[in-house]
Design an enzyme around this catalytic site. Sequence first.
Site, PDB file in Angstrom:
ATOM      1  N   ARG A   1      -5.279   4.032  23.267  1.00 19.47           N
ATOM      2  CA  ARG A   1      -6.465   4.356  23.837  1.00 19.47           C
ATOM      3  C   ARG A   1      -6.318   5.494  24.655  1.00 19.47           C
ATOM      4  O   ARG A   1      -5.529   5.663  25.592  1.00 19.47           O
ATOM      5  CB  ARG A   1      -6.868   3.070  24.820  1.00 19.47           C
ATOM      6  CG  ARG A   1      -8.100   3.376  25.696  1.00 19.47           C
ATOM      7  CD  ARG A   1      -8.653   2.161  26.187  1.00 19.47           C
ATOM      8  NE  ARG A   1      -9.491   1.294  25.355  1.00 19.47           N
ATOM      9  CZ  ARG A   1     -10.235   0.607  25.768  1.00 19.47           C
ATOM     10  NH1 ARG A   1     -10.487   0.237  26.985  1.00 19.47           N
ATOM     11  NH2 ARG A   1     -10.988   0.014  24.963  1.00 19.47           N
TER      12      ARG A   1
ATOM     13  N   HIS B   1     -14.686   4.008  18.627  1.00 22.37           N
ATOM     14  CA  HIS B   1     -13.967   2.743  18.846  1.00 22.37           C
ATOM     15  C   HIS B   1     -14.228   1.715  17.742  1.00 22.37           C
ATOM     16  O   HIS B   1     -14.959   0.815  17.836  1.00 22.37           O
ATOM     17  CB  HIS B   1     -14.855   2.178  20.272  1.00 22.37           C
ATOM     18  CG  HIS B   1     -14.076   0.997  20.854  1.00 22.37           C
ATOM     19  ND1 HIS B   1     -12.784   0.666  20.568  1.00 22.37           N
ATOM     20  CD2 HIS B   1     -14.376   0.278  21.864  1.00 22.37           C
ATOM     21  CE1 HIS B   1     -12.489  -0.198  21.202  1.00 22.37           C
ATOM     22  NE2 HIS B   1     -13.511  -0.669  22.213  1.00 22.37           N
TER      23      HIS B   1
ATOM     24  N   GLN C   1     -13.753  -2.137  17.834  1.00 23.21           N
ATOM     25  CA  GLN C   1     -14.972  -2.827  18.409  1.00 23.21           C
ATOM     26  C   GLN C   1     -16.159  -3.122  17.359  1.00 23.21           C
ATOM     27  O   GLN C   1     -16.767  -4.158  17.179  1.00 23.21           O
ATOM     28  CB  GLN C   1     -15.842  -2.142  19.501  1.00 23.21           C
ATOM     29  CG  GLN C   1     -16.893  -2.861  20.004  1.00 23.21           C
ATOM     30  CD  GLN C   1     -16.522  -3.898  21.186  1.00 23.21           C
ATOM     31  OE1 GLN C   1     -15.606  -3.875  21.910  1.00 23.21           O
ATOM     32  NE2 GLN C   1     -17.099  -5.142  20.532  1.00 23.21           N
TER      33      GLN C   1
ATOM     34  N   ASP D   1     -24.833   0.094  25.176  1.00 21.30           N
ATOM     35  CA  ASP D   1     -23.648   0.503  25.743  1.00 21.30           C
ATOM     36  C   ASP D   1     -23.894   0.955  27.212  1.00 21.30           C
ATOM     37  O   ASP D   1     -25.075   1.802  27.092  1.00 21.30           O
ATOM     38  CB  ASP D   1     -22.598   1.208  24.950  1.00 21.30           C
ATOM     39  CG  ASP D   1     -21.279   1.162  25.437  1.00 21.30           C
ATOM     40  OD1 ASP D   1     -20.958   0.505  26.414  1.00 21.30           O
ATOM     41  OD2 ASP D   1     -20.428   2.183  25.134  1.00 21.30           O
TER      42      ASP D   1
ATOM     43  N   CYS E   1     -20.436  -3.932  23.753  1.00 21.37           N
ATOM     44  CA  CYS E   1     -19.198  -3.998  23.605  1.00 21.37           C
ATOM     45  C   CYS E   1     -18.572  -4.586  25.013  1.00 21.37           C
ATOM     46  O   CYS E   1     -17.466  -5.045  24.869  1.00 21.37           O
ATOM     47  CB  CYS E   1     -18.445  -2.714  23.076  1.00 21.37           C
ATOM     48  SG  CYS E   1     -18.754  -1.593  24.531  1.00 21.37           S
TER      49      CYS E   1
ATOM     50  N   ARG F   1     -12.688  -9.704  19.275  1.00 21.37           N
ATOM     51  CA  ARG F   1     -11.647  -8.732  19.120  1.00 21.37           C
ATOM     52  C   ARG F   1     -10.433  -9.196  18.788  1.00 21.37           C
ATOM     53  O   ARG F   1      -9.616  -8.482  17.978  1.00 21.37           O
ATOM     54  CB  ARG F   1     -11.818  -8.038  20.513  1.00 21.37           C
ATOM     55  CG  ARG F   1     -13.123  -7.419  20.740  1.00 21.37           C
ATOM     56  CD  ARG F   1     -13.212  -6.078  20.109  1.00 21.37           C
ATOM     57  NE  ARG F   1     -12.280  -5.030  20.181  1.00 21.37           N
ATOM     58  CZ  ARG F   1     -11.899  -4.253  21.110  1.00 21.37           C
ATOM     59  NH1 ARG F   1     -12.579  -4.320  22.298  1.00 21.37           N
ATOM     60  NH2 ARG F   1     -10.747  -3.448  21.237  1.00 21.37           N
TER      61      ARG F   1
HETATM   62  N1  NVA Z   1     -18.439   3.428  25.903  1.00 13.82           N
HETATM   63  C1  NVA Z   1     -17.487   2.947  26.565  1.00 13.82           C
HETATM   64  C2  NVA Z   1     -16.998   1.703  25.770  1.00 13.82           C
HETATM   65  C3  NVA Z   1     -16.147   0.964  26.730  1.00 13.82           C
HETATM   66  C4  NVA Z   1     -15.209  -0.165  25.936  1.00 13.82           C
HETATM   67  C5  NVA Z   1     -16.496   3.826  27.375  1.00 13.82           C
HETATM   68  O1  NVA Z   1     -16.118   4.611  26.505  1.00 13.82           O
HETATM   69  O2  NVA Z   1     -16.262   3.656  28.548  1.00 13.82           O
HETATM   70  N1   CP Z   2     -15.006  -3.502  24.636  1.00 11.09           N
HETATM   71  C1   CP Z   2     -13.799  -3.072  25.149  1.00 11.09           C
HETATM   72  O1   CP Z   2     -13.296  -2.229  24.579  1.00 11.09           O
HETATM   73  O2   CP Z   2     -13.489  -3.471  26.446  1.00 11.09           O
HETATM   74  P1   CP Z   2     -12.138  -2.859  27.284  1.00 11.09           P
HETATM   75  O3   CP Z   2     -12.574  -1.819  27.984  1.00 11.09           O
HETATM   76  O4   CP Z   2     -12.138  -4.029  28.324  1.00 11.09           O
HETATM   77  O5   CP Z   2     -11.098  -3.150  26.460  1.00 11.09           O
END
Ligand code: NVA
Ligand code: CP
Length: 307
Positions: A105, A132, A135, A219, A259, A287
Amino acid sequence: MTPVRHFLTLSDCTPAELDAIITRAIELKRLLREGVTHETLHNRILAMVFEKASTRTRVSFEVGMAQLGGQSLFLSPRDTQLGRGEPVSDSARVLSSMVDIIMVRTFEHSIIDDFARYSSVPVINGLTDECHPCQLLADVQTFVEQRGSIRGKTVAWVGDCNNMCRTYINGTRAFGYTLKLSCPKGYGPDKSLLANNPAMQLADTPADAVRDADLVVTDVWFSMGQESERGQRLPLFTGFQVNPMLMNLAKPDALFMHCLPAHRGEEVSHDMLDDPRSAVWDEAENRLHTQKALMEFLLASGPFKTR
Ligand code: NVA
Ligand code: CP
């Protein structure tokens, strides 16, 4: 030697492979519920590199690997040499010489591309600024379980065209749904993403996007790394909240997904996540199941075994 398969975007798998991963995820969920041991990744080791915070991704990968009979390592830049400037390429070579599969990540998508280029084992995208894909596997599993195939259905996206939105755009090709987008001015998709994609439509308002949709998705209005833009974004995003009234414009059996984590009172109303049309808790749980199926697929184990 079989080339290493990575999962950096949905395009790394064919639509048929993605369907097979989702079918297997549904099966793994059933086996877990029935208490049937399914240790197809016995003794395999997953390394998880997190350059951003996570709850769901970390827990689902770690628990998933344990349920498949393997183990996992959590690596943060705070405690590894990656955080002190060791090149991604060197880290990828070293890590992949010791573990069987790696989840990353990170921020720019080019970082995970670099990581994968130098890794001798499969690399999974656990979220980048660009997309992502894990997800979306969970979202599609959730839709399939509750409403049947998503192919030919209409999905509405309301809000920022961020990493999740771009994954939904990519998913039009992979999963065969139509996507209607409503984003604030200046926060919509790049024109290049709309070109030659008849499955994508830009709507003038959130109401136009949601009308008659089978699935409504949103989101956060500012993603990880964009926290300093909060003040500038909030006034532009007002009116792009998904709430039960907006959902009333969708089909009567439409589902709502997010998500998570969510900011109640911003992109979702306080009551939306627990509305009967909300699938967010199943979506979060899935997930676990989809990523187990994905790891089996990438390591060619279980039903994906190859000679
Ligand atoms: N768009 C959000 C998704 C988190 C799972 C982010 O990147 O923070
Ligand atoms: N949806 C998701 O990826 O959540 P986290 O940021 O908690 O991993």
